[in-house]
Design a protein around this motif. Sequence first.
Motif, PDB file in Angstrom:
ATOM      1  N   THR A   1      10.062 -13.773   1.426  1.00  0.00           N
ATOM      2  CA  THR A   1      10.693 -12.538   0.956  1.00  0.00           C
ATOM      3  C   THR A   1      11.024 -11.659   2.165  1.00  0.00           C
ATOM      4  O   THR A   1      10.710 -12.013   3.307  1.00  0.00           O
ATOM      5  N   ALA A   2      11.615 -10.524   1.903  1.00  0.00           N
ATOM      6  CA  ALA A   2      11.965  -9.587   2.976  1.00  0.00           C
ATOM      7  C   ALA A   2      10.770  -8.738   3.425  1.00  0.00           C
ATOM      8  O   ALA A   2      10.870  -7.990   4.396  1.00  0.00           O
ATOM      9  N   TYR A   3       9.640  -8.832   2.723  1.00  0.00           N
ATOM     10  CA  TYR A   3       8.460  -8.041   3.083  1.00  0.00           C
ATOM     11  C   TYR A   3       7.820  -8.580   4.354  1.00  0.00           C
ATOM     12  O   TYR A   3       7.739  -9.790   4.562  1.00  0.00           O
TER      13      TYR A   3
ATOM     14  N   ASP B   1      -0.348  -2.892   6.263  1.00  0.00           N
ATOM     15  CA  ASP B   1       0.922  -2.298   5.869  1.00  0.00           C
ATOM     16  C   ASP B   1       1.844  -3.424   5.428  1.00  0.00           C
ATOM     17  O   ASP B   1       1.912  -4.472   6.078  1.00  0.00           O
ATOM     18  N   MET B   2       2.544  -3.210   4.338  1.00  0.00           N
ATOM     19  CA  MET B   2       3.580  -4.134   3.883  1.00  0.00           C
ATOM     20  C   MET B   2       4.889  -3.352   3.960  1.00  0.00           C
ATOM     21  O   MET B   2       5.036  -2.322   3.303  1.00  0.00           O
TER      22      MET B   2
ATOM     23  N   THR C   1       7.313   1.472   3.545  1.00  0.00           N
ATOM     24  CA  THR C   1       6.027   0.888   3.919  1.00  0.00           C
ATOM     25  C   THR C   1       5.007   1.200   2.844  1.00  0.00           C
ATOM     26  O   THR C   1       4.863   2.353   2.441  1.00  0.00           O
ATOM     27  N   TYR C   2       4.331   0.168   2.382  1.00  0.00           N
ATOM     28  CA  TYR C   2       3.219   0.312   1.448  1.00  0.00           C
ATOM     29  C   TYR C   2       1.959   0.249   2.298  1.00  0.00           C
ATOM     30  O   TYR C   2       1.592  -0.813   2.791  1.00  0.00           O
TER      31      TYR C   2
ATOM     32  N   PHE D   1      -9.224  -0.026  -3.249  1.00  0.00           N
ATOM     33  CA  PHE D   1      -8.193   0.228  -2.254  1.00  0.00           C
ATOM     34  C   PHE D   1      -7.338   1.409  -2.700  1.00  0.00           C
ATOM     35  O   PHE D   1      -7.302   1.748  -3.883  1.00  0.00           O
ATOM     36  N   THR D   2      -6.694   2.037  -1.736  1.00  0.00           N
ATOM     37  CA  THR D   2      -5.703   3.062  -2.030  1.00  0.00           C
ATOM     38  C   THR D   2      -4.379   2.590  -1.443  1.00  0.00           C
ATOM     39  O   THR D   2      -4.344   1.892  -0.428  1.00  0.00           O
ATOM     40  N   MET D   3      -3.302   2.967  -2.108  1.00  0.00           N
ATOM     41  CA  MET D   3      -1.968   2.583  -1.674  1.00  0.00           C
ATOM     42  C   MET D   3      -1.128   3.847  -1.541  1.00  0.00           C
ATOM     43  O   MET D   3      -1.043   4.631  -2.478  1.00  0.00           O
ATOM     44  N   THR D   4      -0.524   4.018  -0.363  1.00  0.00           N
ATOM     45  CA  THR D   4       0.333   5.169  -0.102  1.00  0.00           C
ATOM     46  C   THR D   4       1.690   4.660   0.351  1.00  0.00           C
ATOM     47  O   THR D   4       1.765   3.771   1.198  1.00  0.00           O
ATOM     48  N   ASP D   5       2.754   5.210  -0.201  1.00  0.00           N
ATOM     49  CA  ASP D   5       4.108   4.837   0.214  1.00  0.00           C
ATOM     50  C   ASP D   5       4.551   5.743   1.351  1.00  0.00           C
ATOM     51  O   ASP D   5       4.345   6.961   1.304  1.00  0.00           O
TER      52      ASP D   5
END
Length: 160
Positions: free
Chosen positions: A24-26, A36-37, A53-54, A65-69
């Motif tokens: 994929t493009a990730y 970071d993704m 960026t995720y 976990f925490t996820m921040t955009d």
Amino acid sequence: MTDPLGTRGTGSLYARVEAATEGTAYRLRRTGRGFDMTVDVPGQSRGVTKVHTYRVQLHPRDKTFTMTDIVRTHDRGAFGTSSRTVERGRARYRTWSRSPDGERTSFASADGHRLIREAAEQLDWRELRPASEKIGLVFGAIGGAIALGTLIALGVVFLL
């Protein structure tokens, strides 16, 4: 199987996300507390680039976990002008575009969220909301309550 990061399952989660993003493009990159993704967002207008960026921070003791955009936009305008913006928090958006040869592309930020959540769920990790999102929800609820109170008060005034 050994955990490359040396902490309960964080390497397994990284490997699971890495396998899911293959082809994929990730792009993945390890960070001190997680990974970071990142993906280049297609469908931007000419002169505009957007990178999403995720940022995933892992808490292995609790298997949470925490996820921040983090969304970085660079707009190269006319006459050499340029502007850069960085947005942090939870970003939900979708873009569509068509290339000159007629091929349609789309991007949904929710796809990246879903990919990470599914990999984490398979390993019994739980997502926690980041503090900034919790604060936003509280202020949103307060603003909604004030707006509702105002509407009720206006209704009472106009009915009397």
